[in-house]
Motif scaffolding. Structure first.
Motif, PDB file in Angstrom:
ATOM      1  N   PHE A   1       0.854  -1.186   0.000  1.00 58.99           N
ATOM      2  CA  PHE A   1       0.000   0.000   0.000  1.00 58.99           C
ATOM      3  C   PHE A   1       0.893   1.241   0.000  1.00 58.99           C
ATOM      4  CE2 PHE A   1      -2.106  -3.518   2.056  1.00 58.99           C
ATOM      5  CZ  PHE A   1      -3.385  -3.497   1.534  1.00 58.99           C
ATOM      6  N   PRO A   2       0.835   2.056  -1.064  1.00 53.72           N
ATOM      7  CA  PRO A   2       1.756   3.190  -1.189  1.00 53.72           C
ATOM      8  C   PRO A   2       1.357   4.373  -0.314  1.00 53.72           C
ATOM      9  CG  PRO A   2       0.284   3.108  -3.071  1.00 53.72           C
ATOM     10  CD  PRO A   2      -0.017   1.883  -2.249  1.00 53.72           C
ATOM     11  N   HIS A   3       2.273   5.326  -0.212  1.00 54.75           N
ATOM     12  CA  HIS A   3       2.042   6.538   0.567  1.00 54.75           C
ATOM     13  C   HIS A   3       1.137   7.507  -0.193  1.00 54.75           C
ATOM     14  CE1 HIS A   3       5.597   7.317  -1.991  1.00 54.75           C
ATOM     15  NE2 HIS A   3       5.126   8.552  -2.066  1.00 54.75           N
ATOM     16  N   ALA A   4       0.753   8.573   0.477  1.00 55.13           N
ATOM     17  CA  ALA A   4      -0.146   9.569  -0.109  1.00 55.13           C
ATOM     18  C   ALA A   4       0.412  10.096  -1.425  1.00 55.13           C
ATOM     19  CB  ALA A   4      -0.350  10.727   0.871  1.00 55.13           C
TER      20      ALA A   4
ATOM     21  N   LEU B   1     -11.814   9.863   0.473  1.00 53.11           N
ATOM     22  CA  LEU B   1     -11.630  10.897   1.488  1.00 53.11           C
ATOM     23  C   LEU B   1     -11.864  10.379   2.902  1.00 53.11           C
ATOM     24  CD1 LEU B   1     -13.441  13.878  -0.282  1.00 53.11           C
ATOM     25  CD2 LEU B   1     -10.989  13.674   0.125  1.00 53.11           C
ATOM     26  N   ARG B   2     -12.424   9.184   3.035  1.00 57.13           N
ATOM     27  CA  ARG B   2     -12.743   8.642   4.356  1.00 57.13           C
ATOM     28  C   ARG B   2     -12.182   7.234   4.498  1.00 57.13           C
ATOM     29  NH1 ARG B   2     -19.004   8.912   4.734  1.00 57.13           N
ATOM     30  NH2 ARG B   2     -18.552   7.789   6.667  1.00 57.13           N
ATOM     31  N   MET B   3     -11.588   6.980   5.657  1.00 54.69           N
ATOM     32  CA  MET B   3     -10.922   5.703   5.873  1.00 54.69           C
ATOM     33  C   MET B   3     -11.882   4.528   5.810  1.00 54.69           C
ATOM     34  SD  MET B   3      -8.089   4.030   6.403  1.00 54.69           S
ATOM     35  CE  MET B   3      -6.802   5.047   7.145  1.00 54.69           C
TER      36      MET B   3
ATOM     37  N   LEU C   1      -2.752  18.130  -7.902  1.00 56.20           N
ATOM     38  CA  LEU C   1      -3.112  18.696  -6.604  1.00 56.20           C
ATOM     39  C   LEU C   1      -4.416  18.153  -6.018  1.00 56.20           C
ATOM     40  CD1 LEU C   1      -2.056  22.462  -6.514  1.00 56.20           C
ATOM     41  CD2 LEU C   1      -1.341  20.622  -4.991  1.00 56.20           C
ATOM     42  N   PRO C   2      -5.486  18.017  -6.798  1.00 52.85           N
ATOM     43  CA  PRO C   2      -6.729  17.520  -6.188  1.00 52.85           C
ATOM     44  C   PRO C   2      -6.578  16.147  -5.531  1.00 52.85           C
ATOM     45  CG  PRO C   2      -7.207  18.497  -8.322  1.00 52.85           C
ATOM     46  CD  PRO C   2      -5.715  18.418  -8.210  1.00 52.85           C
ATOM     47  N   SER C   3      -5.893  15.211  -6.212  1.00 57.45           N
ATOM     48  CA  SER C   3      -5.740  13.884  -5.623  1.00 57.45           C
ATOM     49  C   SER C   3      -4.737  13.902  -4.472  1.00 57.45           C
ATOM     50  CB  SER C   3      -5.313  12.860  -6.685  1.00 57.45           C
ATOM     51  OG  SER C   3      -4.092  13.218  -7.280  1.00 57.45           O
ATOM     52  N   LEU C   4      -3.693  14.720  -4.577  1.00 61.61           N
ATOM     53  CA  LEU C   4      -2.731  14.827  -3.485  1.00 61.61           C
ATOM     54  C   LEU C   4      -3.388  15.388  -2.231  1.00 61.61           C
ATOM     55  CD1 LEU C   4       0.362  16.164  -5.450  1.00 61.61           C
ATOM     56  CD2 LEU C   4       0.312  14.065  -4.111  1.00 61.61           C
ATOM     57  N   ARG C   5      -4.171  16.439  -2.404  1.00 65.00           N
ATOM     58  CA  ARG C   5      -4.846  17.035  -1.247  1.00 65.00           C
ATOM     59  C   ARG C   5      -5.862  16.059  -0.658  1.00 65.00           C
ATOM     60  NH1 ARG C   5      -4.933  22.178   0.456  1.00 65.00           N
ATOM     61  NH2 ARG C   5      -4.205  23.071  -1.508  1.00 65.00           N
TER      62      ARG C   5
ATOM     63  N   LEU D   1      -7.431  12.291   3.623  1.00 65.93           N
ATOM     64  CA  LEU D   1      -7.780  10.938   4.066  1.00 65.93           C
ATOM     65  C   LEU D   1      -6.950  10.539   5.277  1.00 65.93           C
ATOM     66  CD1 LEU D   1      -9.089   8.108   3.640  1.00 65.93           C
ATOM     67  CD2 LEU D   1      -7.245   7.632   2.019  1.00 65.93           C
ATOM     68  N   TRP D   2      -5.631  10.698   5.195  1.00 64.22           N
ATOM     69  CA  TRP D   2      -4.766  10.234   6.279  1.00 64.22           C
ATOM     70  C   TRP D   2      -4.802  11.165   7.483  1.00 64.22           C
ATOM     71  CZ3 TRP D   2      -4.761   5.855   4.416  1.00 64.22           C
ATOM     72  CH2 TRP D   2      -4.338   5.544   3.132  1.00 64.22           C
ATOM     73  N   GLU D   3      -4.882  12.482   7.238  1.00 67.81           N
ATOM     74  CA  GLU D   3      -4.783  13.420   8.352  1.00 67.81           C
ATOM     75  C   GLU D   3      -6.083  13.588   9.122  1.00 67.81           C
ATOM     76  OE1 GLU D   3      -1.071  16.135   6.626  1.00 67.81           O
ATOM     77  OE2 GLU D   3      -3.107  16.970   6.583  1.00 67.81           O
ATOM     78  N   THR D   4      -7.195  13.162   8.550  1.00 73.56           N
ATOM     79  CA  THR D   4      -8.464  13.204   9.287  1.00 73.56           C
ATOM     80  C   THR D   4      -8.823  11.848   9.892  1.00 73.56           C
ATOM     81  OG1 THR D   4      -9.745  12.778   7.256  1.00 73.56           O
ATOM     82  CG2 THR D   4      -9.367  15.091   7.873  1.00 73.56           C
ATOM     83  N   TYR D   5      -7.973  10.857   9.669  1.00 73.12           N
ATOM     84  CA  TYR D   5      -8.172   9.539  10.271  1.00 73.12           C
ATOM     85  C   TYR D   5      -8.114   9.644  11.788  1.00 73.12           C
ATOM     86  CZ  TYR D   5      -6.450   5.048  12.124  1.00 73.12           C
ATOM     87  OH  TYR D   5      -6.239   3.911  12.872  1.00 73.12           O
TER      88      TYR D   5
END
Length: 258
Positions: A29-32, A70-72, A170-174, A179-183
């Motif tokens: 599973f790759p990084h953001a 956008l959601r885990m 940018l849209p997919s990166l953000r 996804l990860w930072e709101t987990y």
């Protein structure tokens, strides 16, 4: 490159390097912001008994035109369904950074179905119950967000400074960082699968004590390996890293076969 070392597209989510003498499958599973291509060199570096499946999420690489997650909970549910046909026999997970969180949460979800993986390799990511180490970046204005991406070290200045390319990315990166930072971690019973924590000795985003805290999330064996480098240490130590993973997997499978 041998045919068995190539990643073949088998579904939107699955890129597989098929191995006729497979003893264990390693799901990666790759990084953001990254995709399955991050692991394109790994099949040639892993032992031939380890079959690699790199997971391709929407919004990344050849799926860049698709809406990213956008959601885990939605990510875990969707990826779990997509991978279910491949979760047969011994399976292990590797995830880097945000990909480590996805690997961990997917393992917890699969446990409920009696399909817990046999080993987790969690890289460049503090244990999920640890306090934040660095500020979130997903809500920054575009220019500040781009600067933060460059500071992470996983994206060259040429890419970050390419306005046309970044307009696409940018849209997919953000979305990935959202996804990860709101987990938010929710306590559950510990996994029984062994966990190996991996990281770089100069990684400010995943300091060694935060990596070591993964030992509290399994009743099984725990090990940690620290390599030279920062957050993207794995780009420079591919041979040593895959040797560490391959050796751990084959030792475990040999022990089970006795």
């Amino acid at each position: 490159m041998f045919e068995s070392d190539r990643l073949h597209v088998e579904s939107p989510f699955v890129r597989r390097a098929r191995r006729a003498n497979r003893r264990v499958r390693l799901f990666c599973f790759p990084h953001a912001g990254a995709g399955a291509g991050s692991f394109a060199d790994w099949p040639a570096l892993l032992p031939p008994e380890v079959e690699l499946i790199a997971v391709q999420l929407p919004g990344r690489e050849d799926r860049v035109g698709e809406a990213p997650f956008l959601r885990m909970e939605i990510t875990v549910r969707t990826v779990g369904l997509a991978l279910r046909p491949y979760l047969q026999g011994p399976c292990a997970f590797f995830g880097h950074s945000g990909g480590a969180l996805l690997a961990f949460e997917l393992a917890r979800a699969l446990r409920k179905r009696g399909m817990e993986p046999s080993h987790l390799f969690l890289s460049g990511q503090p244990a999920p119950d640890q306090p934040p180490v660095v500020p979130n970046i997903h809500g920054l204005p575009d220019e500040d967000f781009r600067a933060a991406l460059h500071l992470l070290g996983g994206m060259s200045a040429d890419v970050v400074n390419d306005d046309e390319l970044m307009r696409v990315l940018l849209p997919s990166l953000r979305a990935d960082f959202t996804l990860w930072e709101t987990y938010r971690y929710q306590p559950q019973a510990k996994l029984s699968a062994p966990i190996t924590a991996l990281g770089g000795d100069a990684d400010d985003r995943a300091p060694i004590p935060a990596l070591e805290a993964w030992r509290d999330h399994t009743t099984g064996a725990f090990a940690s390996h620290v390599f030279p480098g920062g957050h993207f240490y794995l780009n420079d130590v591919g041979v040593d890293l895959t040797e560490t993973i391959g050796s751990a997997l084959l030792r475990r499978e040999s022990a089970h076969a006795k």
